[in-house]
Write a protein that holds these residues in place. Structure first.
Motif, short mmCIF file in Angstrom:
data_model
loop_
_atom_site.label_atom_id
_atom_site.label_comp_id
_atom_site.label_asym_id
_atom_site.label_seq_id
_atom_site.Cartn_x
_atom_site.Cartn_y
_atom_site.Cartn_z
N UNK A 107 11.52 -11.41 -2.29
CA UNK A 107 11.91 -12.61 -2.92
C UNK A 107 13.42 -12.74 -3.16
N UNK A 108 14.10 -11.54 -3.23
CA UNK A 108 15.52 -11.53 -3.56
C UNK A 108 16.15 -12.31 -2.33
N UNK A 109 17.48 -12.74 -2.60
CA UNK A 109 18.39 -13.51 -1.64
C UNK A 109 19.22 -12.23 -0.84
N UNK A 110 19.33 -12.46 0.27
CA UNK A 110 20.06 -11.48 1.26
C UNK A 110 19.34 -10.23 1.66
N UNK A 111 18.27 -10.35 1.26
CA UNK A 111 17.45 -9.10 1.42
C UNK A 111 16.26 -9.13 2.55
N UNK A 112 16.59 -9.03 3.65
CA UNK A 112 15.33 -9.34 4.78
C UNK A 112 14.67 -7.84 5.01
N UNK A 113 13.54 -7.96 4.65
CA UNK A 113 12.74 -6.96 4.78
C UNK A 113 11.11 -7.12 4.87
N UNK A 114 10.54 -6.46 5.67
CA UNK A 114 9.12 -6.45 5.80
C UNK A 114 8.50 -5.21 5.33
N UNK A 115 7.59 -5.26 4.32
CA UNK A 115 6.95 -4.12 3.50
C UNK A 115 5.47 -4.08 3.85
N UNK A 116 5.07 -2.92 4.43
CA UNK A 116 3.33 -2.76 4.32
C UNK A 116 3.09 -1.56 3.39
N UNK A 117 2.05 -1.68 2.54
CA UNK A 117 1.57 -0.65 1.68
C UNK A 117 0.09 -0.51 1.84
N UNK A 118 -0.49 0.73 1.90
CA UNK A 118 -1.58 0.84 1.75
C UNK A 118 -2.06 1.62 0.59
N UNK A 119 -3.38 1.13 0.08
CA UNK A 119 -3.79 1.92 -1.15
C UNK A 119 -5.26 1.98 -1.15
N UNK A 120 -5.91 3.21 -1.52
CA UNK A 120 -6.97 3.64 -1.46
C UNK A 120 -7.44 3.53 -2.97
N UNK A 121 -8.36 2.38 -3.29
CA UNK A 121 -8.88 2.20 -4.53
C UNK A 121 -9.81 2.99 -5.16
N UNK A 122 -10.38 3.99 -4.23
CA UNK A 122 -11.09 4.96 -4.86
C UNK A 122 -10.46 5.74 -5.73
N UNK A 123 -9.33 5.86 -5.57
CA UNK A 123 -8.16 6.88 -6.42
C UNK A 123 -7.36 6.01 -7.36
N UNK A 124 -7.31 4.64 -7.52
CA UNK A 124 -6.47 4.10 -8.35
C UNK A 124 -7.06 2.86 -8.68
N UNK A 125 -6.30 2.05 -9.32
CA UNK A 125 -6.49 0.56 -9.85
C UNK A 125 -6.12 -0.21 -8.84
N UNK A 126 -6.68 -1.46 -8.51
CA UNK A 126 -6.31 -2.47 -7.76
C UNK A 126 -5.22 -3.36 -8.04
N UNK A 127 -4.36 -3.47 -7.27
CA UNK A 127 -2.99 -4.40 -7.84
C UNK A 127 -3.29 -5.87 -7.33
N UNK A 128 -2.98 -6.80 -8.29
CA UNK A 128 -3.29 -8.21 -8.05
C UNK A 128 -2.08 -8.93 -8.16
N UNK A 129 -1.75 -9.59 -7.36
CA UNK A 129 -0.48 -10.17 -7.11
C UNK A 129 -0.32 -11.24 -8.30
#
Length: 572
Positions: free
Chosen positions: A522-544
């Protein structure tokens, strides 16, 4: 036309009437023709019939003489016929010679030709009817015929007014001559005087002399004109000679000029070759300088990267960023189509490129032209793995590998990949190492950025590498953002991709890491696509939607963050 010709035309009608009066009753068929063609036809006609008639008349007269032998010798039919035949031939040749003069005068009017040929026709008829013994006219015609030059040729060669005057005079004098000769043969008294040696001054001889004098003047005039023409020709030859000399001189000058030009061209060619050699030398030197400069720059970039890697505590190269190594390790933990159906793992749904590409969240993320975040999370069934020892591999990790492999083959795209679980029973990765390695990957592909920014980057790296807390993570994300902005300035870079597999295996809270990664899109002048995988068997779930942010930032996050999960691995 000149006056002499007009003078001859004035008395023509009176003479024609006079001749017709004398011939009246003696030759009813006589016709005075007006053209050269008709006159020659008349001559040919009389040649055939009149000769016989006159021969018969001579024969009759011969019988009336006592001494037939003497009379036949003097005026026999053969002799009279021969004399008249000679006259026909001479008269015909005379017409051929004189017709050229008539044709020249006829240019002034047809009447001049008619008058001349009618006069000659009258003379011819009179001679045929009146002259049995007198051949004086035949001799005079022969003399005139031989004396006539080719007047038409002279006038075409020498178009002089004096020659034109002479032609008109000849025209007149021949007509006058013909008239006098006609009168001579038609009047008995005239022939009588001629017979006793006292001819009257009828003008026949005088006219003959006049014609001869005119012809002499014509020849003299032609000779003068010939000399003038020769003089002009001589002058022309001199001029042509001079022009030819000048032309030869010009040709010689041109040849000298061409020779000089060729010499200059050769000199210029030599100078051009010399310049080309110099250019080649300069290019070679420039290439060496450039290569040396490039080598120095490459060496400088390599040194800068090495120093940065040291300050960031980056181990390079490493298995975590090796897509091929991670692919072999992770995919070997899950069954494929060749695996025996007897194994329990085959009863579970497995990640494939087709399954990933069918997901709505992935479609939105991959098709976005702006910065975006794709968060793939969910648990992995324990029995879905082939090896019991591989209990920490996530069934979502192959999705990160498929995306990384696809991007690595795309032009005008930069990729930073990091797998937090590259081996079986791998330990958790320090968050600072994960982020610094991503930064190092980007700068290794655009090392020229460090030439201007290395001092600032070194300072930040030295500060946050000492501790790993919330502030340190924020500072590292800030450095990553600055690097992304610099990378985006390159024209050959349309999009930068960051792929993090198993954020749940980082040493710091995955929720905090996701919060910070989300700020990048969401920052200006920063053009990037990010992909993240997370196995919730080992951590909490992130909710935007659980993040406490401003209304504008929350709206952008909801537009640019795409999640798929919790995606539970189902049994087939």
């Amino acid at each position: 036309m000149i006056e002499p010709a007009k003078d001859a035309l004035r008395g023509h009608e009176q003479f024609k009437s006079f001749a017709q009066g004398l011939l009246k009753g003696k030759n009813k068929d006589a016709q005075f023709v007006t053209t050269e063609k008709d006159l020659k036809e008349q001559l040919n006609y009389l040649d055939m019939y009149q000769l016989r008639e006159h021969a018969n008349e001579d024969l009759l007269r011969a019988k009336m003489v006592k001494s037939s032998y003497n009379l036949e010798r003097e005026s026999g039919p053969h002799k009279g016929g021969r004399k008249l035949q000679n006259f026909f031939k001479t008269f015909s040749d005379f017409i051929g010679a004189y017709s050229g003069i008539i044709d020249l005068v006829k240019n002034a009017g047809q009447q001049y030709g008619e008058a001349a040929y009618q006069t000659l026709s009258i003379l011819f008829i009179v001679v045929v009817n009146k002259s049995q013994n007198d051949d004086q006219i035949t001799q005079l015609l022969l003399d005139l015929q031989n004396a006539f030059p080719r007047m038409d040729t002279l006038l075409s060669v020498y178009p002089s007014s004096r020659l034109q005057h002479h032609v008109a005079s000849l025209y007149k004098e021949v007509i006058m001559f013909s008239r006098d000769a006609t009168i001579y043969f038609m009047k008995f008294s005239v022939r009588l005087w001629a017979a006793i040696g006292k001819p009257p001054s009828l003008g026949i001889a005088v006219t003959n002399k006049t014609i001869m004098a005119i012809l002499a003047e014509v020849n003299a005039e032609a000779l003068v004109l010939l000399h003038e023409r020769n003089y002009e020709i001589h002058k022309g030859v001199q001029k042509l000679t001079q022009d030819n000399f000048n032309l030869i001189e010009k040709v010689n000058n041109l040849q000298r000029t061409v020779k000089e030009s060729n010499s200059r061209i050769q000199d210029l060619q030599l100078k051009n070759d010399e310049l080309l050699n110099n250019v080649s030398s300069v290019k070679a030197e420039s290439r060496l300088i450039r290569e040396n400069s490039d080598f120095k720059l490459k060496q400088e970039d390599s040194d800068n990267l090495e120093q940065l890697g040291t300050k960031l505590s980056v181990k390079w190269p490493c298995n975590e960023t090796n897509i091929e190594h991670c692919s072999q390790a992770i995919l070997s933990a899950f069954p494929n189509k060749d695996t025996s159906r007897r194994k329990k793992s085959t009863r579970y749904e497995q990640m494939t490129p087709e399954l990933l590409q069918s997901q709505a969240a992935y479609i939105k993320w991959s098709g976005s032209s702006t910065s975006a975040l794709f968060f793939l999370h969910g648990p992995t069934a324990n029995e879905s793995r082939l090896e019991l020892a591989a209990t920490t591999y996530s069934w979502l990790s192959p999705a990160a590998l498929y995306v990384a492999q696809s991007i690595s083959q795309t032009e005008k795209a930069l990729l930073a990949y990091y797998c937090c679980h590259p081996e079986v029973r791998a330990e958790k990765r320090r968050t600072s190492v994960v982020l610094s390695t991503l930064i190092y990957q980007l700068l290794s592909q655009r090392p020229s950025i460090l030439r201007q920014k290395k001092g600032h980057y070194y300072e930040l790296a030295t500060h946050f590498i000492k501790e790993e807390d919330h502030n340190a993570v924020q500072e590292m994300i800030q450095l990553l953002r600055e690097v992304l902005i610099e990378v985006g300035k390159f024209e050959d870079n349309e999009m930068t991709y960051i792929v993090i597999d198993r954020v749940d295996q980082c040493s710091f809270s995955s929720l905090t890491i996701m919060d910070q990664l989300a700020t990048l899109v969401v920052k200006p002048n920063c053009k990037v696509k990010i992909m993240v995988t997370c196995d919730t068997s080992f951590s909490q779930n992130w909710d935007i939607y659980a993040r406490n942010v401003g209304e504008l930032e929350s709206k952008l996050l909801r537009e640019r963050v795409h999640t798929r999960g919790p995606w539970t691995q189902s049994r087939s």
